[in-house]
Scaffold this motif. Structure first.
Motif, PDB file in Angstrom:
ATOM      1  N   ASN A 130       0.834  -1.188   0.000  1.00 17.96           N
ATOM      2  CA  ASN A 130       0.000   0.000   0.000  1.00 17.96           C
ATOM      3  C   ASN A 130       0.875   1.246   0.000  1.00 17.96           C
ATOM      4  O   ASN A 130       1.759   1.395   0.846  1.00 17.96           O
ATOM      5  CB  ASN A 130      -0.893   0.011   1.240  1.00 17.96           C
ATOM      6  CG  ASN A 130      -1.831  -1.180   1.281  1.00 17.96           C
ATOM      7  OD1 ASN A 130      -2.795  -1.239   0.543  1.00 17.96           O
ATOM      8  ND2 ASN A 130      -1.523  -2.150   2.135  1.00 17.96           N
ATOM      9  N   SER A 131       0.618   2.152  -0.939  1.00 15.56           N
ATOM     10  CA  SER A 131       1.371   3.396  -1.013  1.00 15.56           C
ATOM     11  C   SER A 131       0.597   4.503  -0.308  1.00 15.56           C
ATOM     12  O   SER A 131      -0.613   4.664  -0.516  1.00 15.56           O
ATOM     13  CB  SER A 131       1.625   3.785  -2.467  1.00 15.56           C
ATOM     14  OG  SER A 131       2.373   4.983  -2.540  1.00 15.56           O
ATOM     15  N   MET A 159       4.920  -3.776   3.791  1.00 13.54           N
ATOM     16  CA  MET A 159       3.465  -3.687   3.696  1.00 13.54           C
ATOM     17  C   MET A 159       3.006  -2.263   3.378  1.00 13.54           C
ATOM     18  O   MET A 159       1.944  -2.051   2.819  1.00 13.54           O
ATOM     19  CB  MET A 159       2.820  -4.146   5.006  1.00 13.54           C
ATOM     20  CG  MET A 159       3.029  -5.619   5.304  1.00 13.54           C
ATOM     21  SD  MET A 159       2.227  -6.694   4.082  1.00 13.54           S
ATOM     22  CE  MET A 159       0.505  -6.361   4.434  1.00 13.54           C
ATOM     23  N   VAL A 160       3.825  -1.301   3.790  1.00 15.50           N
ATOM     24  CA  VAL A 160       3.505   0.116   3.574  1.00 15.50           C
ATOM     25  C   VAL A 160       4.699   0.775   2.901  1.00 15.50           C
ATOM     26  O   VAL A 160       5.843   0.569   3.307  1.00 15.50           O
ATOM     27  CB  VAL A 160       3.207   0.836   4.904  1.00 15.50           C
ATOM     28  CG1 VAL A 160       2.893   2.309   4.650  1.00 15.50           C
ATOM     29  CG2 VAL A 160       2.065   0.164   5.635  1.00 15.50           C
ATOM     30  N   SER A 161       4.430   1.559   1.869  1.00 13.37           N
ATOM     31  CA  SER A 161       5.479   2.379   1.278  1.00 13.37           C
ATOM     32  C   SER A 161       4.982   3.817   1.232  1.00 13.37           C
ATOM     33  O   SER A 161       3.776   4.063   1.128  1.00 13.37           O
ATOM     34  CB  SER A 161       5.839   1.896  -0.135  1.00 13.37           C
ATOM     35  OG  SER A 161       4.758   2.111  -1.023  1.00 13.37           O
ATOM     36  N   PHE A 162       5.916   4.752   1.312  1.00 12.71           N
ATOM     37  CA  PHE A 162       5.553   6.158   1.326  1.00 12.71           C
ATOM     38  C   PHE A 162       5.969   6.815   0.021  1.00 12.71           C
ATOM     39  O   PHE A 162       7.107   6.686  -0.421  1.00 12.71           O
ATOM     40  CB  PHE A 162       6.208   6.873   2.503  1.00 12.71           C
ATOM     41  CG  PHE A 162       5.662   6.428   3.839  1.00 12.71           C
ATOM     42  CD1 PHE A 162       4.454   6.923   4.301  1.00 12.71           C
ATOM     43  CD2 PHE A 162       6.359   5.510   4.615  1.00 12.71           C
ATOM     44  CE1 PHE A 162       3.944   6.509   5.528  1.00 12.71           C
ATOM     45  CE2 PHE A 162       5.860   5.103   5.844  1.00 12.71           C
ATOM     46  CZ  PHE A 162       4.645   5.600   6.302  1.00 12.71           C
ATOM     47  N   ALA A 183      -6.133   7.828  -3.459  1.00 18.12           N
ATOM     48  CA  ALA A 183      -4.843   7.870  -2.764  1.00 18.12           C
ATOM     49  C   ALA A 183      -5.039   7.936  -1.256  1.00 18.12           C
ATOM     50  O   ALA A 183      -5.941   8.621  -0.751  1.00 18.12           O
ATOM     51  CB  ALA A 183      -4.039   9.076  -3.238  1.00 18.12           C
ATOM     52  N   LEU A 184      -4.206   7.224  -0.521  1.00 26.03           N
ATOM     53  CA  LEU A 184      -4.215   7.261   0.932  1.00 26.03           C
ATOM     54  C   LEU A 184      -3.321   8.400   1.407  1.00 26.03           C
ATOM     55  O   LEU A 184      -2.190   8.546   0.949  1.00 26.03           O
ATOM     56  CB  LEU A 184      -3.725   5.935   1.511  1.00 26.03           C
ATOM     57  CG  LEU A 184      -4.454   4.668   1.043  1.00 26.03           C
ATOM     58  CD1 LEU A 184      -3.958   3.462   1.834  1.00 26.03           C
ATOM     59  CD2 LEU A 184      -5.962   4.817   1.188  1.00 26.03           C
ATOM     60  N   MET A 185      -3.824   9.195   2.333  1.00 29.46           N
ATOM     61  CA  MET A 185      -3.113  10.354   2.851  1.00 29.46           C
ATOM     62  C   MET A 185      -2.838  10.168   4.339  1.00 29.46           C
ATOM     63  O   MET A 185      -3.748   9.858   5.106  1.00 29.46           O
ATOM     64  CB  MET A 185      -3.953  11.633   2.661  1.00 29.46           C
ATOM     65  CG  MET A 185      -4.368  11.937   1.247  1.00 29.46           C
ATOM     66  SD  MET A 185      -5.623  13.277   1.191  1.00 29.46           S
ATOM     67  CE  MET A 185      -4.835  14.550   2.189  1.00 29.46           C
ATOM     68  N   GLY A 221      -3.978   0.831  10.293  1.00 28.99           N
ATOM     69  CA  GLY A 221      -5.046   1.742   9.930  1.00 28.99           C
ATOM     70  C   GLY A 221      -5.504   1.630   8.498  1.00 28.99           C
ATOM     71  O   GLY A 221      -6.618   2.067   8.158  1.00 28.99           O
ATOM     72  N   ILE A 222      -4.681   1.039   7.630  1.00 33.85           N
ATOM     73  CA  ILE A 222      -5.006   1.010   6.208  1.00 33.85           C
ATOM     74  C   ILE A 222      -6.257   0.189   5.917  1.00 33.85           C
ATOM     75  O   ILE A 222      -7.102   0.582   5.102  1.00 33.85           O
ATOM     76  CB  ILE A 222      -3.798   0.494   5.400  1.00 33.85           C
ATOM     77  CG1 ILE A 222      -2.710   1.573   5.374  1.00 33.85           C
ATOM     78  CG2 ILE A 222      -4.214   0.104   3.979  1.00 33.85           C
ATOM     79  CD1 ILE A 222      -1.438   1.159   4.672  1.00 33.85           C
TER      80      ILE A 222
END
Length: 481
Positions: free
Chosen positions: A2-3, A52-55, A111-113, A135-136
């Motif tokens: 998830n980005s 699992m998470v990328s920024f 998009a996730l913020m 939280g995603i």
């Protein structure tokens, strides 16, 4: 994977850490804890990922005075500044977050913020990434997620989050009942004892489309002015200036009041790791590490028979000595010294208000004035003369300018200056000097690969910084910028 797009709020001009933090150079740019500034630590924490998470590259909200500080500090730690949105004036967090959401949604509504203040301390980055990951899933189900900090004591300086039950020890998102404003001591103790309250960290996670929908339902009056401010934004060098006329019509309100306290699709993820907003000098003491007597020291400091104290000297040539101090805060800077009871650190903001009312320049400004090309500091000032130390970064240049009321003498003490005076251009090396007559069109540049340092002596009837007529500037500044 998830980005997530980090949205870093970097426009604050906090006063609670005066005299180290001031309006002209607030705490997010300052190295209070460790070798990085708070902004740099935040940006590094919100880059990379854990599998699992990328920024993604960040979106940063700041004001015109800080725009070059933001980009310079992030590039120093290898973080691409991404999109920098310039707020024409401070309107609190609700318009800022909405502007970021509208900008992001224009290309990717899904998009996730992740909304993050730039001045918090969260030393355990992997643990923070884990709660973002937690939280995603809730965000993907249309929830607006906030992050709550497990209280360690009945703090009156934070807002609280009331959960429907005790925090889930698995670290998963759970329903949030309500936001609670900063309480008094008795109420804070009651919430800590109840066990279903968390500190409000002011960090949020949601999809761009979902937060825009929340504004549409709960704060519709913000949508039109902020949308126009984004639509009519102007590119300026590497920045995007929100339209000032539209922006001025937006209410000055926090996202908590405008949206979060009204929404019914809220979830909270508990964070049990270490966190601080460094909202007072007492918090800085706790984060700085104390000796066996509870004394935290920074800089050239000597403590003798002191107990429960914070002693900081912010200048290498200023030795601070504490003798027999108990429950005391002393912060010494070249132009101001704060001496206070450690139990009164929440009142430092009132100190700044008093100084402003008395027109004391140290309330908001430092002797060192940061500019995109470097900085200058005043060494001596009188009615008809001023002496400055000027440091110009490699490859940087001051604007092509003239003055109506003053002449200048420049003496190079380190490096080489490329000097333009009217039609003459020449190199001035170490131990050489040059005279700039009143009214001459002039510029100095650093053509070298190391910082260039010079001493400037100004003489004239008026020596204010607004006595500048700019003809050309690589940083696209106005005369008063």
């Amino acid at each position: 994977m998830n980005s997530v797009v980090p949205v870093i709020l970097c426009g604050g001009s906090g006063t609670r850490l005066w005299p180290l933090s001031r309006k002209s150079y607030p705490k997010q740019f300052t190295r209070i804890i460790g070798q990085d500034s708070l902004l740099q630590s935040c940006a590094k924490r919100l880059s990379g990922g854990n599998g699992m998470v990328s920024f993604a590259e960040p979106v940063i909200l700041t004001n015109t005075d800080f725009r070059f500080m933001v980009t310079e500090q992030l590039l120093e730690v290898g973080v691409n500044p991404g999109v920098v949105l310039i707020e024409p004036d401070a309107r609190n967090t609700a318009p800022a977050v909405l502007a970021a959401a509208l900008h992001i949604a224009a290309t990717d509504p899904d998009a996730l913020m992740l909304i993050a203040p730039s001045d918090h301390v969260i030393p355990d980055t992997p643990a923070f990434w884990q709660v973002v990951e937690a939280g995603i899933e809730a965000v993907q189900n249309g929830r607006l997620v906030t992050f709550g900090i497990t209280p360690t004591h009945p703090e009156t300086g934070y807002g609280y989050l009331e959960l429907d039950s005790a925090p889930d020890k698995s670290g998963q998102a759970q329903p949030l009942l309500r936001f609670v404003e900063k309480p008094d001591a008795d109420a804070a103790q009651g919430m800590v004892d109840a066990g279903n309250y968390l500190w409000n960290a002011g960090i949020f996670l949601f999809a761009a489309k979902d937060i825009i929908a929340a504004y549409t339902e709960h704060a519709p009056d913000l949508l039109t002015p902020v949308q126009h401010a984004v639509d009519d934004a102007k590119a300026d060098l590497g920045f995007l200036r929100l339209d000032p006329a539209a922006w001025a019509k937006a209410d000055n309100i926090s996202i908590d009041f405008a949206v979060m306290e009204k929404a019914d699709n809220l979830s909270v993820v508990p964070f049990t790791g270490h966190w601080s907003d460094l909202g007072s000098w007492a918090a800085v003491q706790q984060e700085s590490g104390v000796d066996a007597n509870g004394v935290a020291m920074s800089g050239p400091v000597t403590a003798i028979d002191c107990e429960n104290a914070l002693l900081r000297s912010e200048h290498d040539g200023l030795e601070l000595v504490g003798l027999g101090l108990k429950d005391m805060l002393v912060v010494a800077m070249p132009d101001a010294v704060l001496v206070a009871d450690l139990n009164r650190t929440q009142d430092v903001g009132q100190v700044v208000k008093t100084l402003r009312a008395n027109a004391v320049p140290q309330a908001d400004s430092f002797a060192r004035d940061h500019r995109p090309w470097g900085y200058f500091e005043t060494l001596a000032l009188s009615d008809r003369f001023q002496v400055k130390r000027i440091v110009v970064k490699p490859g940087a240049a001051l604007s092509l300018q003239s003055h109506v009321h003053r002449a200048e003498h420049w003496i190079v003490v380190s490096g080489t200056a490329k000097v333009t005076i009217d039609d003459t251009v020449k190199l001035v090396s170490e131990n050489e000097s040059v005279y700039v007559p009143l009214g001459s069109v002039h510029r100095m540049e650093n053509p070298g690969k190391v910082p260039m340092v010079l001493i400037e002596v100004q003489t004239g009837s008026y020596l204010g910084e607004d006595d500048i007529i700019r003809y050309e500037d690589v940083y696209a500044r106005d005369n008063d910028d």
